[in-house]
Design an enzyme around this catalytic site. Structure first.
Site, mmCIF file in Angstrom:
data_model
loop_
_atom_site.group_PDB
_atom_site.id
_atom_site.type_symbol
_atom_site.label_atom_id
_atom_site.label_comp_id
_atom_site.label_asym_id
_atom_site.label_seq_id
_atom_site.Cartn_x
_atom_site.Cartn_y
_atom_site.Cartn_z
ATOM 1 N N LYS A 52 61.550 29.283 13.414
ATOM 2 C CA LYS A 52 61.514 30.796 12.858
ATOM 3 C C LYS A 52 60.341 31.156 12.260
ATOM 4 O O LYS A 52 59.901 32.243 12.609
ATOM 5 C CB LYS A 52 62.611 30.877 11.836
ATOM 6 N N GLN A 96 67.864 28.417 4.396
ATOM 7 C CA GLN A 96 68.366 27.552 5.405
ATOM 8 C C GLN A 96 69.496 26.896 4.895
ATOM 9 O O GLN A 96 69.435 26.155 4.013
ATOM 10 C CB GLN A 96 66.928 26.504 5.974
ATOM 11 N N ASP A 119 69.920 37.321 7.386
ATOM 12 C CA ASP A 119 70.786 36.350 7.900
ATOM 13 C C ASP A 119 72.352 37.179 8.004
ATOM 14 O O ASP A 119 73.023 36.628 8.679
ATOM 15 C CB ASP A 119 71.033 35.241 7.063
#
Ligand code: NAD
Length: 293
Positions: A52, A96, A119
């Site tokens: 990412k 994460q 997200d």
């Protein structure tokens, strides 16, 4: 059989975003800025976050990576998130997953401002998505839609079978595919660990989204001739022949299923890179939204 190549499509999405980002910067506007939080030393999480951050650099986004100890308390993490929420330069925040057991995933998700929830896991983002309001779509399902769109896979009137009902993949993709828009307008069946007649249902599917996390679960005898197969699964299985000691396996027995399918995603190189491309799209949108008064 045609390969739904996530490497090619994700590169196309990233190239598009780079052009738009260069244009923003030429106009004197800020670069999109993604903040990523990585807790502990989970090997898979390290790899995902590194990809990412690398993608941000390729496109011209700024990124901030916060590495936190496994022992961080929930309160300390929530305070960090609030700092990032209040930092005007940061457009998107991702934490994460998975988190250490002592930290509530739900609290973390709900602490991130909806305007920075790239997200798409915040309940408000999910609710907006369900109601068809502008929202950040969760990155993996959004990446799948971008890929179906790129290859102009017909979805209208098709029977899509989703295997798995998690909040990050199965549930949202089942809602997205049932929407009255392209890619969508599918008749969707959601299967899960309590579905007794899974094979029978899969055999009726025009499109199968396999998101259960069981390596090579979907076999050729579960698939109708000409079906579209999207393999979301990523499982590390021991493999002494690899330098790393493991191989990455999807949820689909690729070789045998590919022979029967019209389109199929490989693993690796399918949904994985698309997830990152979709996250980059969301970060760009979060940044652009701030330009508007
Ligand atoms: P999860 O464990 O949260 O959910 C799995 C789902 O599969 C559950 O709803 C469960 O009911 C269902 N399931 C399990 N066994 C089943 C069975 N035998 N028959 C039918 N249904 C069954 O998993 P998740 O977070 O949704 O992830 C699924 C897979 O996708 C994992 O391999 C994960 O690593 C992978 N993943 C990949 C990406 C990507 O970017 N490619 C992103 C997220 C997750």
């Amino acid at each position: 059989m045609k390969l739904l190549d996530g490497k090619i499509v994700s590169q196309a999405v990233k190239d598009q975003l780079k052009t738009k980002t260069d244009a923003r910067i030429a106009e004197g506007k800020k670069a999109p800025h993604l903040a990523a939080i990585l807790i502990g030393n989970n090997g898979a999480s390290e790899t995902y976050v590194a990809s990412k951050v690398k993608s941000c650099a390729e496109i011209g986004f700024k990124s901030t990576l916060l590495r936190l100890e496994e022992t961080i308390t929930e309160q300390e993490l929530l305070s960090k998130l609030n700092e990032l929420n209040e930092d005007a330069d940061i457009d998107g925040i991702l934490v994460q997953l998975p988190l250490p057991k002592h930290i509530s995933e739900q609290k973390v998700i709900e602490t991130i401002y909806v305007s920075k929830d790239v997200d798409g896991f915040h309940p408000e983002s999910v609710g907006r998505m369900v109601q068809g309001l502008p929202a950040f779509y969760p990155a993996t399902p959004y990446g799948i839609l971008l890929m179906l769109e790129h290859y102009q896979v017909e979805t209208k009137g098709k029977h899509a079978v989703v295997i798995g009902r998690s909040n990050i993949v199965g549930r949202p993709i089942s809602i997205m595919l049932s929407k009255n828009e392209y890619p969508g307008n599918c008749t969707v069946t959601v299967c899960h660990s309590h579905t007794p007649n899974l094979k029978e249902i899969c055999l009726q599917a025009d499109i199968i989204i396999a998101a259960l996390g069981r390596p090579e679960f979907l076999k050729a005898d579960m698939v109708k001739e000409g079906a579209v197969i999207v393999d979301v699964g990523i499982t590390r299985v021991e493999d002494a022949s690899k330098k790393s000691g493991f191989a990455i396996k999807g949820d689909v027995a690729f070789d045998e299923v590919a022979a029967k399918s019209s389109f199929i995603t490989p693993v690796p190189g399918g949904v994985g890179p698309m997830t990152i491309a979709a996250l980059m799209m969301n970060t760009f949108k979060a940044c652009e939204a701030k330009d508007r008064p």
